[in-house]
Write an enzyme that holds these catalytic residues in place. Structure first.
Site, PDB file in Angstrom:
ATOM      1  N   ILE A  21      -0.400  -1.966   7.715  1.00  0.00           N
ATOM      2  CA  ILE A  21      -1.091  -1.850   8.651  1.00  0.00           C
ATOM      3  C   ILE A  21      -2.784  -1.764   8.090  1.00  0.00           C
ATOM      4  O   ILE A  21      -3.001  -0.760   7.528  1.00  0.00           O
ATOM      5  CB  ILE A  21      -0.860  -0.753   9.754  1.00  0.00           C
ATOM      6  CG1 ILE A  21       0.255  -0.453  10.250  1.00  0.00           C
ATOM      7  CG2 ILE A  21      -2.160  -0.778  10.655  1.00  0.00           C
ATOM      8  CD1 ILE A  21       0.823   0.771  11.197  1.00  0.00           C
ATOM      9  N   ASP A  22      -3.571  -2.597   8.201  1.00  0.00           N
ATOM     10  CA  ASP A  22      -4.840  -2.673   7.857  1.00  0.00           C
ATOM     11  C   ASP A  22      -5.701  -2.040   9.173  1.00  0.00           C
ATOM     12  O   ASP A  22      -5.676  -2.829  10.226  1.00  0.00           O
ATOM     13  CB  ASP A  22      -5.653  -3.855   7.108  1.00  0.00           C
ATOM     14  CG  ASP A  22      -6.920  -3.387   6.813  1.00  0.00           C
ATOM     15  OD1 ASP A  22      -7.008  -2.456   5.707  1.00  0.00           O
ATOM     16  OD2 ASP A  22      -7.873  -4.155   7.093  1.00  0.00           O
TER      17      ASP A  22
ATOM     18  N   ASP B 204      -6.295  -4.428   0.773  1.00  0.00           N
ATOM     19  CA  ASP B 204      -6.938  -4.617   1.695  1.00  0.00           C
ATOM     20  C   ASP B 204      -7.913  -6.184   1.725  1.00  0.00           C
ATOM     21  O   ASP B 204      -8.013  -6.474   2.872  1.00  0.00           O
ATOM     22  CB  ASP B 204      -8.397  -3.893   1.702  1.00  0.00           C
ATOM     23  CG  ASP B 204      -8.054  -2.215   1.749  1.00  0.00           C
ATOM     24  OD1 ASP B 204      -7.288  -1.919   2.698  1.00  0.00           O
ATOM     25  OD2 ASP B 204      -8.517  -1.542   0.756  1.00  0.00           O
TER      26      ASP B 204
ATOM     27  N   THR C 229      -5.501   1.474  10.224  1.00  0.00           N
ATOM     28  CA  THR C 229      -4.763   2.639  10.594  1.00  0.00           C
ATOM     29  C   THR C 229      -5.376   3.619  11.482  1.00  0.00           C
ATOM     30  O   THR C 229      -4.735   4.148  12.430  1.00  0.00           O
ATOM     31  CB  THR C 229      -3.954   3.447   9.379  1.00  0.00           C
ATOM     32  OG1 THR C 229      -3.054   2.581   8.685  1.00  0.00           O
ATOM     33  CG2 THR C 229      -3.072   4.465   9.968  1.00  0.00           C
TER      34      THR C 229
ATOM     35  N   ASP D 223      -0.583  -5.176   2.819  1.00  0.00           N
ATOM     36  CA  ASP D 223      -1.126  -4.018   3.753  1.00  0.00           C
ATOM     37  C   ASP D 223      -0.405  -4.284   5.003  1.00  0.00           C
ATOM     38  O   ASP D 223      -0.722  -4.922   5.913  1.00  0.00           O
ATOM     39  CB  ASP D 223      -2.589  -3.903   3.845  1.00  0.00           C
ATOM     40  CG  ASP D 223      -3.077  -2.518   4.457  1.00  0.00           C
ATOM     41  OD1 ASP D 223      -2.394  -1.825   4.894  1.00  0.00           O
ATOM     42  OD2 ASP D 223      -4.468  -2.452   4.182  1.00  0.00           O
TER      43      ASP D 223
ATOM     44  N   GLU E  99       0.976  -1.132   0.060  1.00  0.00           N
ATOM     45  CA  GLU E  99      -0.069   0.095   0.093  1.00  0.00           C
ATOM     46  C   GLU E  99       0.941   1.208   0.086  1.00  0.00           C
ATOM     47  O   GLU E  99       0.519   2.110  -0.593  1.00  0.00           O
ATOM     48  CB  GLU E  99      -0.942  -0.004   1.245  1.00  0.00           C
ATOM     49  CG  GLU E  99      -1.641   1.487   1.369  1.00  0.00           C
ATOM     50  CD  GLU E  99      -2.800   1.321   2.366  1.00  0.00           C
ATOM     51  OE1 GLU E  99      -2.621   0.728   3.263  1.00  0.00           O
ATOM     52  OE2 GLU E  99      -3.544   2.139   2.166  1.00  0.00           O
TER      53      GLU E  99
HETATM   54  C1  IPD Z   1      -9.039   0.920   5.620  1.00  0.00           C
HETATM   55  C2  IPD Z   1      -9.450  -0.230   6.467  1.00  0.00           C
HETATM   56  C3  IPD Z   1     -10.829   0.198   6.577  1.00  0.00           C
HETATM   57  C4  IPD Z   1     -11.827   0.436   5.480  1.00  0.00           C
HETATM   58  C5  IPD Z   1     -11.029   1.519   4.532  1.00  0.00           C
HETATM   59  C6  IPD Z   1      -9.713   1.052   4.146  1.00  0.00           C
HETATM   60  P1  IPD Z   1      -6.338   1.291   5.802  1.00  0.00           P
HETATM   61  O1  IPD Z   1      -7.637   0.540   5.221  1.00  0.00           O
HETATM   62  O2  IPD Z   1      -9.460  -1.517   5.758  1.00  0.00           O
HETATM   63  O3  IPD Z   1     -11.451  -0.877   7.524  1.00  0.00           O
HETATM   64  O4  IPD Z   1     -13.130   0.679   5.712  1.00  0.00           O
HETATM   65  O5  IPD Z   1     -11.995   1.388   3.299  1.00  0.00           O
HETATM   66  O6  IPD Z   1      -9.000   1.974   3.445  1.00  0.00           O
HETATM   67  O7  IPD Z   1      -6.213   2.647   5.514  1.00  0.00           O
HETATM   68  O8  IPD Z   1      -6.379   0.961   7.678  1.00  0.00           O
HETATM   69  O9  IPD Z   1      -5.171   0.321   5.664  1.00  0.00           O
HETATM   70 CA    CA Z   2      -6.228  -1.220   4.258  1.00  0.00          CA
HETATM   71 CA    CA Z   3      -3.143   0.350   5.445  1.00  0.00          CA
END
Ligand code: IPD
Ligand code: CA
Ligand code: CA
Length: 315
Positions: free
Chosen positions: A141-142, A267, A144, A139, A114
């Site tokens: 950190i999913d 994701d 963030t 990813d 990402e």
């Molecule tokens: C997000 C998370 C979140 C989702 C967002 C994503 P990130 O990723 O997965 O649950 O609702 O659409 O962008 O930015 O924390 O890697």
């Molecule tokens: Ca994510």
């Molecule tokens: Ca992320």
């Protein structure tokens, strides 16, 4: 392919790559009861897959430790595509660590992460991957937003595709030490124990539906519309703020389904395999095949629930 490269196996127990895998020093449970199937695979691809799987798990645990350590203490919080799309120095440090490790161990593999993805790398995914190519889709950190707020709901997500198919998926939540993983054709696991989605006849009224909120405001409105159609019939609707974790929970049968518009490849790459290998189904929100490029996602136990949600939310 040369015959010498082929192996026919009448049963498959614990993969060698996993025999030495430990979590916090404790050996995991053997999976000997698991797969008993006829398989013919290239030995070299199999061996490479084992090495990739072991590395993916190891890296997820190590990056997870970095995340846990810094949760709620990020120093530099910046925005990306919108004010809801955050990135911190920890996202970037994890990504650098993961990318360097993968490129050092597997210099001929592609890596799409990402925080470092280029337009050229995304285009490669869009135009289709060649059969023999390995691609890591990561990813760091999913979740963030949760991470910045110090909430223990962020994961490392590492998916590895072989050609157009996801081959390995690892999602690690360091805050409760839960490691979800799957290998194509070989089931899905949580800390070494096989997991399954909810029974296929689970009704919407008996199911928790989880949803995400895309970072772009216009997609949020579309999500709210979809939630509005589903919520009156669902047992409950929840949002955890990490798509990869929501989907892993679908795989573990903790919730019935998850949907969100406009997700990115990283994701969902790992968790889609976890859901599918746990017996579930992952499509777009119209019920069609989901490309590796992702977009709108519906992940479910694969039963009546899936069709019901498609009926309610499809365009
Ligand atoms: C997000 C998370 C979140 C989702 C967002 C994503 P990130 O990723 O997965 O649950 O609702 O659409 O962008 O930015 O924390 O890697
Ligand atoms: Ca994510
Ligand atoms: Ca992320």
């Amino acid at each position: 392919m040369a015959m010498a490269m082929l192996r026919v196996c009448s049963h498959w127990t614990l993969r060698p790559a996993l025999l030495s895998t430990t979590v916090h020093g404790a050996p995991w449970k053997s999976r000997t009861s698991h797969v008993r199937r006829l398989c013919v695979r290239s030995l070299s691809v199999q061996d490479e897959g084992n090495a990739v799987e072991a590395l993916a798990m190891d890296l997820a645990l190590k990056a997870g430790a970095m995340i846990k350590d810094k949760s709620g203490h990020a120093l530099q919080v910046d925005t990306k595509e919108s004010r809801f799309d955050l990135v911190t120095e920890v996202d970037k440090a994890c990504e650098d660590f993961l990318r360097n490790q993968v490129q050092e161990k597997f210099p001929d593999h592609f890596y799409l992460g990402e925080e470092t993805a280029t337009e050229k790398e995304l285009e490669r995914l869009r135009s289709g991957l060649k059969d023999s190519e390995w691609t890591w889709i990561v990813d760091p950190i999913d979740g963030t937003l949760n991470f910045v707020a110090g909430m223990p709901l962020s994961v490392v997500s590492i998916g590895v595709a072989l050609g157009q198919n996801m081959e390995i998926g690892v999602v690690y939540n360091p805050f409760n030490d839960e490691l979800f993983y799957a290998r194509r054709g070989q089931g899905a696991y949580l800390n070494g124990i096989p997991i399954n989605v909810l029974p296929h006849d689970t009704e919407l009224e008996d199911s928790t539906v989880s949803v995400g909120f895309p970072s772009k405001p216009e997609w949020r409105l579309r999500m709210l519309e979809a939630i509005g159609k589903v919520a009156p019939s669902a047992r409950s609707v929840r949002a955890l703020g990490t798509a990869a974790l929501h989907m892993s929970y679908v795989g573990a049968g903790r919730i019935g389904c998850f949907f969100e518009h406009n997700l990115k490849p990283w994701d969902v790459a790992a968790a889609r395999l976890i859901v599918e290998e746990a017996g579930g189904r992952v499509t777009d929100m119209n019920g069609n095949f989901l490309q590796l490029t992702a977009g709108s996602i519906l992940a479910s136990n694969g039963g009546v629930l899936h069709d019901r949600i498609v009926q309610l939310v499809s365009d």
